[in-house]
Enzyme design. Structure first.
Site, PDB file in Angstrom:
ATOM      1  N   GLU A  62      35.967  40.809  46.984  1.00 40.92           N
ATOM      2  CA  GLU A  62      37.489  40.199  47.107  1.00 40.92           C
ATOM      3  C   GLU A  62      38.132  40.582  48.587  1.00 40.92           C
ATOM      4  O   GLU A  62      38.942  39.502  48.991  1.00 40.92           O
ATOM      5  CB  GLU A  62      38.281  41.122  45.995  1.00 40.92           C
ATOM      6  CG  GLU A  62      38.316  40.745  44.829  1.00 40.92           C
ATOM      7  CD  GLU A  62      36.858  41.262  43.986  1.00 40.92           C
ATOM      8  OE1 GLU A  62      36.604  40.833  42.917  1.00 40.92           O
ATOM      9  OE2 GLU A  62      36.282  42.170  44.698  1.00 40.92           O
ATOM     10  N   HIS A 131      40.516  45.694  33.839  1.00 38.19           N
ATOM     11  CA  HIS A 131      40.893  44.363  33.424  1.00 38.19           C
ATOM     12  C   HIS A 131      42.427  44.393  33.109  1.00 38.19           C
ATOM     13  O   HIS A 131      42.769  43.008  32.571  1.00 38.19           O
ATOM     14  CB  HIS A 131      40.093  43.894  32.572  1.00 38.19           C
ATOM     15  CG  HIS A 131      38.512  43.665  33.134  1.00 38.19           C
ATOM     16  ND1 HIS A 131      37.702  44.594  33.221  1.00 38.19           N
ATOM     17  CD2 HIS A 131      37.819  42.460  33.097  1.00 38.19           C
ATOM     18  CE1 HIS A 131      36.608  44.328  33.756  1.00 38.19           C
ATOM     19  NE2 HIS A 131      36.390  42.805  33.519  1.00 38.19           N
TER      20      HIS A 131
END
Length: 326
Positions: A62, A131
């Site tokens: 990321e 998540h």
């Protein structure tokens, strides 16, 4: 867009397609956004139609994704970055806070970074650790970022269009539990849609303020309260930063009571800023303290416990009872 009810995730897909068609400088990039079409299929079919140079699969890094997007923006492109899940954004947080948010001010306005960071966020899907998070307050605290979140398919479609067109960096939080909720897409966007709150339901007894995944919950609470003769007003913020305090104030001056609902923990959450600002602005109008309903100040729990952690109908209605008791 067709005159039919469309799932929120499809509205995002169609919005990205429109952006790619309209501006050749728009790029879509992220983990699995190309051949797979994203884990939620938000980018399904885009690489096939626009090619690998416009819709790019990236490594699982990321920080590298965000750094590349910043570099592309410096060269005149408009990258739309997908962070696969909310909990995965933190490796990119350094790039977002120290570069993306500050480059415009650091260059005295000479440099613009028109980057959109799409982040599926919130719970309600039974996901595993990392998540399901609600980190919007972390980004709203950073000057230089616009932080928005739609609650309907129509808003998702048009808000994403305006986010891509913005010269400022936009953190675009997508409520993953609402991805499959359907509604019709408006034929055109309302002016200043990206940062203008809207009144979803007129009421007189109390104002419920929410955004993203909690808007639907507040609508359910208003229906339940109406059965007991209580008339609640619902305000969908759309934007966490900047925040439309004028619309909140106008509603509270009418109803004289306010409850803020969000999935994120109440402690140091966006609801605290709303409560403080509205208490300052509406001190002589309020007939009860501003209450907040949100998650607990604890790490997000395993999937089987998330319904105990997340705000539900009972917690919202309990707050309604407490406010109206004053």
């Amino acid at each position: 867009m067709p005159a039919e009810k469309v799932a929120l995730v499809r509205a995002i897909n169609e919005s990205l397609r429109k952006a790619l068609e309209t501006d050749p400088k728009v790029l879509v990039m992220g983990e699995d956004v190309g051949r797979l079409g994203g884990v939620f299929r938000a980018t399904d079919g885009l690489q096939k139609d626009f090619g690998e140079s416009r819709v790019m699969d990236t490594p699982l890094a990321e920080s590298g994704i965000m750094g590349t997007a910043i570099g592309l923006a410096l060269r005149g492109y408009r990258p739309v970055v997908e962070i696969q899940f909310d909990g995965f954004v933190f490796p990119a947080y350094d790039q977002i806070v120290t570069q993306l948010a500050k480059m415009h001010a650091r260059s005295l306005g000479q440099i613009k970074l028109p980057v959109v960071v799409r982040i599926p966020y919130g719970g309600g899907i039974g996901a595993v650790e990392h998540h399901s998070e609600s980190p919007e307050a972390l980004f709203a605290h950073v000057a230089g970022l616009r932080v928005v979140t739609p609650s309907t398919s129509s808003d998702a479609y048009w808000m994403l269009q305006q986010a891509v067109q913005s010269d400022d960096p936009v953190i675009f939080f997508e409520p993953k539990r609402r991805y499959w909720d359907k509604d019709e897409i408006a034929t055109e966007a309302a002016p200043n849609l990206l940062h203008k709150a809207r009144v979803l339901r007129e009421g007189e007894d109390l104002t419920l303020v929410a955004y993203g995944p909690m808007v639907k919950l507040c609508q359910q609470a208003a229906v339940a309260a109406a059965e007991e003769g209580r008339n609640l007003e619902i305000l969908d913020l759309r934007s966490v930063s900047p925040m439309d305090f004028d619309s909140i104030q106008a509603s509270v001056e009418k109803t004289r009571r306010l409850i803020v609902v969000h999935e994120a923990p109440v402690f140091f959450g966006s609801g605290a800023e709303i409560a403080a600002r509205i208490t300052e602005r509406c001190f002589f109008h309020l007939e009860a303290p501003v209450l907040r309903v949100g998650g607990y100040h604890a790490p997000y729990p395993p999937a089987r416990l998330e319904e105990e952690y997340l705000p539900g109908l009972d917690r919202v209605l309990d707050a309604v009872d407490r406010v109206l008791a004053f």
